[in-house]
Design a protein around this motif. Structure first.
Motif, mmCIF file in Angstrom:
data_model
loop_
_atom_site.group_PDB
_atom_site.id
_atom_site.type_symbol
_atom_site.label_atom_id
_atom_site.label_comp_id
_atom_site.label_asym_id
_atom_site.label_seq_id
_atom_site.Cartn_x
_atom_site.Cartn_y
_atom_site.Cartn_z
ATOM 1 N N LYS A 21 0.830 -1.211 0.000
ATOM 2 C CA LYS A 21 0.000 0.000 0.000
ATOM 3 C C LYS A 21 0.865 1.262 0.000
ATOM 4 O O LYS A 21 0.611 2.221 0.743
ATOM 5 N N SER A 97 -10.409 16.976 6.972
ATOM 6 C CA SER A 97 -9.648 15.836 7.469
ATOM 7 C C SER A 97 -8.535 16.289 8.408
ATOM 8 O O SER A 97 -8.198 15.602 9.371
ATOM 9 N N THR A 139 -16.724 10.111 1.310
ATOM 10 C CA THR A 139 -16.084 8.814 1.457
ATOM 11 C C THR A 139 -15.093 8.889 2.610
ATOM 12 O O THR A 139 -14.255 9.781 2.662
ATOM 13 N N ALA A 140 -15.227 7.979 3.549
ATOM 14 C CA ALA A 140 -14.313 7.915 4.688
ATOM 15 C C ALA A 140 -13.561 6.593 4.646
ATOM 16 O O ALA A 140 -13.925 5.674 3.909
ATOM 17 N N ARG A 141 -12.510 6.519 5.423
ATOM 18 C CA ARG A 141 -11.696 5.303 5.466
ATOM 19 C C ARG A 141 -11.409 4.930 6.914
ATOM 20 O O ARG A 141 -11.087 5.796 7.733
ATOM 21 N N SER A 142 -11.547 3.654 7.228
ATOM 22 C CA SER A 142 -11.250 3.159 8.563
ATOM 23 C C SER A 142 -10.672 1.763 8.458
ATOM 24 O O SER A 142 -11.284 0.883 7.824
ATOM 25 N N HIS A 143 -9.498 1.569 9.042
ATOM 26 C CA HIS A 143 -8.825 0.262 9.002
ATOM 27 C C HIS A 143 -8.669 -0.247 7.579
ATOM 28 O O HIS A 143 -8.854 -1.434 7.301
ATOM 29 N N GLY A 144 -8.355 0.671 6.679
ATOM 30 C CA GLY A 144 -8.095 0.289 5.297
ATOM 31 C C GLY A 144 -9.324 0.093 4.433
ATOM 32 O O GLY A 144 -9.210 -0.211 3.245
ATOM 33 N N LYS A 145 -10.517 0.294 4.998
ATOM 34 C CA LYS A 145 -11.752 0.099 4.240
ATOM 35 C C LYS A 145 -12.445 1.434 4.002
ATOM 36 O O LYS A 145 -12.503 2.280 4.884
ATOM 37 N N LYS A 146 -12.998 1.589 2.801
ATOM 38 C CA LYS A 146 -13.732 2.801 2.459
ATOM 39 C C LYS A 146 -15.227 2.603 2.695
ATOM 40 O O LYS A 146 -15.750 1.514 2.506
#
Length: 295
Positions: A21, A97, A139-146
């Motif tokens: 990544k 952000s 769109t947000a991201r948490s623990h690598g997930k969107k």
């Protein structure tokens, strides 16, 4: 043969970026991410992030990522100063952000008053329709997930964070008001348990029990989470050990309600935007809260 080897090398290089990544390229920001994620060398990563900021290489990403690494190294105060000093170099769409990063840093080092100021600012931006760059979702991201977040969900989240900040100052009446508004927008077990805690601290045990029952009866999202269940049982034991003996004493500690923002949230919202027709439906719903309390 040479062309084949070149193609194979390119595929391996692309696969490397996918697996780790790490963005492709050779600039200071890419080198910073490589040091952070591949070499696992946070100090070297910070050096490269600084270089990226100084030469204008993905400044907003470099600033946010550097703050995260500094936080991991317990250099939180330094991270706060870096974000505050260099956020002016970042585009407008990155400011939200960066606010979130600052709130997290303030929370880490116990700067509760700063949290409260910034959370109110973000709520103001939502009320004025300026959050999410004017869009209804982001769109947000948490623990690598969107995943997608709506303005409604973000409002409830911010109010929940504001309530938690007031709890840290033992201002349980203020926290109660905020949590009630947050629950009206997007209820869940975590905010309900915090609201119950605020009511217990005010010796309003019957009201606390009513709130707690919604969690114990699995009426709210997250009620079946193991942490919520354990906390609910702890609050139930505390409620069973206390019986109301007298009406609420306004002189009880922790009931300081001097904050105008919470004394009449709808009035302050009108100051933010005098034209009431511009108010978001979310705030039209929660502005009736005081009328409901009066009934």
């Amino acid at each position: 043969m040479e062309m084949k080897n070149t193609t194979s090398y390119k595929k391996e290089k692309d696969l490397f970026h996918v697996i780790h990544k790490v963005p492709s390229g050779d600039g200071p920001y890419v080198r910073a991410k490589h040091a952070q994620l591949v070499q696992k060398d946070p100090d070297a990563a910070i050096v490269w992030f600084w270089k990226a900021i100084n030469v204008g290489d993905r400044v907003d990403s470099a600033l946010k990522d550097m703050a995260v690494v500094m936080k991991q190294l317990d250099r939180t105060e330094e991270a706060i100063e870096a974000v505050k000093s260099f956020r002016g170099l970042c585009p407008k769409h990155a400011q939200e952000s960066l606010d979130n990063v600052l709130i997290d840093l303030y929370k880490k080092c116990g700067k509760v008053d700063e949290q409260i100021v910034l959370l109110k600012h973000k709520l103001k931006m939502i009320y004025l329709g300026e959050a999410f760059n004017g869009r209804p979702t982001k769109t947000a991201r948490s623990h690598g997930k969107k995943f997608r977040v709506s303005v409604r969900q973000e409002t409830s989240r911010l109010l929940g964070n504001l309530g938690w900040a007031y709890m840290q100052k033992s201002n349980f009446m203020a926290a109660e008001v905020v949590y009630r508004k947050a629950q009206m927008i997007d209820a869940d077990s975590n905010k309900a348990l915090n609201l119950c805690h605020c009511l217990v601290k005010q010796a309003r045990f019957k009201e606390a029990d009513l709130v707690l029952q919604d969690v114990l009866c699995y009426k709210l999202p997250g009620s079946d989470d193991i942490k919520s269940m354990i906390r609910a049982e702890e609050l139930l034991l505390e409620l069973n050990a206390n019986q109301p003996t007298s009406p609420l004493n306004s002189n009880l500690p922790g009931l300081n309600f001097e904050d105008d923002f919470l004394e009449a949230l709808e009035r302050v919202m009108n100051e933010w935007a005098p034209n009431r027709s511009k108010r978001l439906p979310i705030f039209e719903e929660i502005s009736q809260f005081r009328d409901q309390l009066a009934c």
